[in-house]
Design an enzyme around this catalytic site. Sequence first.
Site, PDB file in Angstrom:
ATOM      1  N   LYS A   1      -7.989   1.244  -2.985  1.00  0.00           N
ATOM      2  CA  LYS A   1      -7.615   0.848  -1.616  1.00  0.00           C
ATOM      3  C   LYS A   1      -7.822   1.994  -0.619  1.00  0.00           C
ATOM      4  O   LYS A   1      -8.439   1.820   0.429  1.00  0.00           O
ATOM      5  CB  LYS A   1      -6.156   0.400  -1.644  1.00  0.00           C
TER       6      LYS A   1
ATOM      7  N   THR B   1       0.869  -1.179   0.000  1.00  0.00           N
ATOM      8  CA  THR B   1       0.000   0.000   0.000  1.00  0.00           C
ATOM      9  C   THR B   1       0.903   1.227   0.000  1.00  0.00           C
ATOM     10  O   THR B   1       1.630   1.460   0.961  1.00  0.00           O
ATOM     11  CB  THR B   1      -0.895   0.026   1.252  1.00  0.00           C
TER      12      THR B   1
ATOM     13  N   LYS C   1      -1.999   4.885   8.632  1.00  0.00           N
ATOM     14  CA  LYS C   1      -1.176   4.967   7.412  1.00  0.00           C
ATOM     15  C   LYS C   1      -2.078   5.167   6.179  1.00  0.00           C
ATOM     16  O   LYS C   1      -1.844   6.048   5.357  1.00  0.00           O
ATOM     17  CB  LYS C   1      -0.365   3.673   7.252  1.00  0.00           C
TER      18      LYS C   1
END
Length: 296
Positions: free
Chosen positions: A171, A96, A246
């Site tokens: 995402k 990611t 994050k």
Amino acid sequence: MTKLAFIGLGNMGSGMCANLVKAGHEVAAFDLSAEAVQRAAEAGAHPAGSAGQAVAGAQAVVTMLPAGEHVHTAYFGEAGIAAHAPGGCLFIDASTISVNHAREAARKAQEAGFAYLDAPVSGGVAAAEAGTLTFMVGGEADAFARARPILEAMGKNVFHAGASGNGQVAKIANNMLLAISMIGTCEAFNLAESLGLDAQTFFDISSTASGQCWSMTSYCPAPGPVPAAPSNREYQPGFAVAMMLKDLRLALASAGEAGAPAELGEHARAIYEQLSADGHDGLDFSGVMRRVKGEI
Ligand code: NAD
């Protein structure tokens, strides 16, 4: 059988690499941690002493690294993947990272003559081990077609989200929504209980009414209604506050660049930032219930 390289054998990568081996691929494995390489070798991968050694002769490489900087170093650093991979090798990054980092990596790979896909995952360590991850993939359609059988050995859902970077877009947009819905779910359960309505009864009603969402039905932050949820094991992750933070930071940086309003996303980030600052990085993200209840 495909000859593959796997780089980044941490919490997620170790299980993913093992599933590629199980599916019959020949996998050369590398990580900066010798211990992680050793574990991969025990799972049937060929241990490599460097990223360059791992990608020698590989038809595709899968990377699963902490952040964008690591991805750029691994692919384009001195003695990196791009310098050693054979012509035609397909680059698949499942980490990611920011949309910009992913698009920049795709551009650099293309300049060096390689196809690059961003393929971040949804699902945590358990899904990585079980081979049930969801992949959201950005990049050219022909590269996606080549990657599909490799990704299917590690996941149960594989989506092509469009051009380079779009996997990362899917995402971060998904996880921003998840953070907001989780906090909302905590507030709703706390409100119900504060007014004398028990969690199970509220769940039975709301999970079949218009408040229904994944945070409630699959991951209920109130202990009881969903037995497998972290709320029933003292909010052990699962998906930790640090990981959610994050993803929220990546989402909001991209929202800023795109000029897309994200007021609730900003508020969710502030809540998770405070939890992190208070020492709760390792708590499951549904543990925000404890903050809502005033327990932490
Ligand atoms: P991790 O820190 O456990 O593993 C990363 C591994 O990469 C480490 O073993 C590290 O030694 C290795 N590494 C770093 N730089 C390297 C380099 N240049 N060359 C070789 N190896 C290198 O992290 P993780 O939990 O496995 O997460 C990996 C990625 O997956 C992250 O981007 C994370 O955001 C994403 N992700 C994690 C989860 C989760 O639940 N853990 C869920 C979805 C997505």
